[in-house]
Design a protein around this motif. Sequence first.
Motif, PDB file in Angstrom:
ATOM      1  N   ASP A 232       0.845  -1.198   0.000  1.00  0.00           N
ATOM      2  CA  ASP A 232       0.000   0.000   0.000  1.00  0.00           C
ATOM      3  C   ASP A 232       0.876   1.242   0.000  1.00  0.00           C
ATOM      4  O   ASP A 232       2.022   1.213   0.433  1.00  0.00           O
ATOM      5  CB  ASP A 232      -0.888   0.018   1.252  1.00  0.00           C
TER       6      ASP A 232
ATOM      7  N   SER B 266       0.737   5.665   0.682  1.00  0.00           N
ATOM      8  CA  SER B 266       0.101   6.958   0.888  1.00  0.00           C
ATOM      9  C   SER B 266       1.064   8.003   0.389  1.00  0.00           C
ATOM     10  O   SER B 266       2.244   7.973   0.739  1.00  0.00           O
ATOM     11  CB  SER B 266      -0.157   7.207   2.382  1.00  0.00           C
TER      12      SER B 266
ATOM     13  N   ILE C 268       1.408  12.079   0.216  1.00  0.00           N
ATOM     14  CA  ILE C 268       0.739  13.231   0.804  1.00  0.00           C
ATOM     15  C   ILE C 268       1.613  14.474   0.739  1.00  0.00           C
ATOM     16  O   ILE C 268       2.827  14.419   0.912  1.00  0.00           O
ATOM     17  CB  ILE C 268       0.355  12.876   2.273  1.00  0.00           C
TER      18      ILE C 268
ATOM     19  N   ARG D 216       3.587  -1.253   3.694  1.00  0.00           N
ATOM     20  CA  ARG D 216       3.074   0.061   3.371  1.00  0.00           C
ATOM     21  C   ARG D 216       4.189   1.092   3.216  1.00  0.00           C
ATOM     22  O   ARG D 216       5.108   1.135   4.011  1.00  0.00           O
ATOM     23  CB  ARG D 216       2.146   0.481   4.504  1.00  0.00           C
TER      24      ARG D 216
ATOM     25  N   PHE E 148       4.963   5.300   2.774  1.00  0.00           N
ATOM     26  CA  PHE E 148       4.378   6.588   3.087  1.00  0.00           C
ATOM     27  C   PHE E 148       5.321   7.622   2.498  1.00  0.00           C
ATOM     28  O   PHE E 148       6.491   7.679   2.879  1.00  0.00           O
ATOM     29  CB  PHE E 148       4.317   6.692   4.618  1.00  0.00           C
TER      30      PHE E 148
ATOM     31  N   LEU F 293      -3.996   2.703  -2.591  1.00  0.00           N
ATOM     32  CA  LEU F 293      -3.319   3.987  -2.717  1.00  0.00           C
ATOM     33  C   LEU F 293      -4.148   5.097  -2.098  1.00  0.00           C
ATOM     34  O   LEU F 293      -5.361   5.151  -2.259  1.00  0.00           O
ATOM     35  CB  LEU F 293      -3.080   4.313  -4.197  1.00  0.00           C
ATOM     36  N   GLU F 294      -3.449   5.977  -1.396  1.00  0.00           N
ATOM     37  CA  GLU F 294      -4.104   7.156  -0.847  1.00  0.00           C
ATOM     38  C   GLU F 294      -3.312   8.365  -1.316  1.00  0.00           C
ATOM     39  O   GLU F 294      -2.098   8.410  -1.152  1.00  0.00           O
ATOM     40  CB  GLU F 294      -4.060   7.039   0.684  1.00  0.00           C
TER      41      GLU F 294
ATOM     42  N   ASP G 120      -3.146  12.698  -1.343  1.00  0.00           N
ATOM     43  CA  ASP G 120      -3.713  13.903  -0.761  1.00  0.00           C
ATOM     44  C   ASP G 120      -2.915  15.130  -1.182  1.00  0.00           C
ATOM     45  O   ASP G 120      -1.714  15.214  -0.952  1.00  0.00           O
ATOM     46  CB  ASP G 120      -3.717  13.765   0.777  1.00  0.00           C
TER      47      ASP G 120
ATOM     48  N   GLU H 182      -7.957   6.090  -3.124  1.00  0.00           N
ATOM     49  CA  GLU H 182      -8.701   7.168  -2.496  1.00  0.00           C
ATOM     50  C   GLU H 182      -7.915   8.450  -2.668  1.00  0.00           C
ATOM     51  O   GLU H 182      -6.746   8.507  -2.309  1.00  0.00           O
ATOM     52  CB  GLU H 182      -8.861   6.839  -1.006  1.00  0.00           C
ATOM     53  N   THR H 183      -8.521   9.489  -3.219  1.00  0.00           N
ATOM     54  CA  THR H 183      -7.780  10.741  -3.390  1.00  0.00           C
ATOM     55  C   THR H 183      -8.569  11.926  -2.848  1.00  0.00           C
ATOM     56  O   THR H 183      -9.793  11.936  -2.867  1.00  0.00           O
ATOM     57  CB  THR H 183      -7.488  11.036  -4.880  1.00  0.00           C
TER      58      THR H 183
END
Lengths: 123, 328
Positions: free
Chosen positions: B111, B113, B115, B164, B166, B187-188, B190, B207-208
Amino acid sequence: MNAQFKRGIVELCVLSELIMEDMYGYKIINNISKDIDVNENTIYPILRRLTKEGHFTTYLVESNLGAPRKYYKVTEKGFNYYLELRDAWDQFIGGVYEILNKGGRKNEEIFERFGKRIKKTKD
Amino acid sequence: MKKFLKDLEKELKKLKINSKDIEEILEDHKEMIEAAKSEGLNDEQLEEKFGNPVNVAKDIFEDNNTLPKEGYNFEDIDSCVKENTADYTLVKTFPIVSEEITIEISLISDDLSLIEYDGESIQVYEKEIKDIKEYTITLDDNHFELKKDKNKFKLFSSSSNDARFFVLIPKGVKIKDFEYKTISGDLELDGITALKFKLKSTSGDVETTNLDLGETKFSTISGDIEINNLKAKSFEMSLISGDLDIKKAIIEEDMYFNSVSGDVQLYEVECNNATLKTVSGDLNGNEFYPKEVILKSISGDINIDNRDVLKEVNIIVKKTISGEINIK
């Protein structure tokens, strides 16, 4: 469809159905044959094997319509097996679609061109 | 169907399956046939459903004798479910020299993220990555790369634990080109700004929030996509069975949806032309204001429910067998 290949897919379908809820044999067959072209021939042997291998357990439930029915329940082992199969399937089908969709939006054009080419060789 | 059971018994005996198993198999079939009958199937339908006893017997025999018994190393079920609370570990830091960079990410099942933050450098953290040496993490010539070395696809290979990454990107950095690929990792995103955006996921969810993009392309097989607050020049989406959910988006130019059975939900979305090409997926919009719509489908529908009656939606093309366009 190649029998071995089909069996693998149906196995995944059977697991997937039973992860949603415990079911009796005929219901599983009925649910799956609604969406894909399989009958009892394919499904029952899989149910039996996966039960033997400890992916399912069974229990009997009295039915108001005749004899008690054998319900199948996914075990912890079965759930893990499902995750494995699901992962493998997603990767595989993802790869297949990757290949099929290479033409992207131009697909129709490609089909058309291919059609013409075939026609030419025939003529 | 009595004949079916008799024939099945004969076939099973021929294949020398032991009598206890035969008894059980016959019992199961008796029960299933009874269940089918109680649902009102007639003899003909029963035959279709249960097929040929020779095949049943053969399949049972083959399943018993030829399929290899794999010895999987199943891990404790809890490890799939329980959230691990271990903290992230900083892997790499790259100071930013240019305000324009390109990003290329290619993962398999991990996964990620990504950001935006108030900082000066790109920072990469990890959690539960088994062997960090299996990854390429570099910033070369303003090109940031995070890649997992791809092993050849192995059917039924044991899947690795969900690890994961980050990644923090400094605010104000313009991404010229953003490319992301995954098989099953989620995937995230932001607060990213990118001129060109391309995302491919097989079964990972996406998710965005707060993205500011130019030319935008999403493609997924069975992963779901959730988009909140998007600004983009153009938007192209390809789904097989995953669903797409967009809340608040302004698309300067056209939106293009290509789906097999995935549904599209839109809330407060504006665009120029919206095209839906689908087999059975639907497009449902609330406060969805495309200037024009095109529907090409077998049975998929376009449903739009808008309050602002002054903004008109024109139907340009409608090629469908049983699909409909409803605008309220």
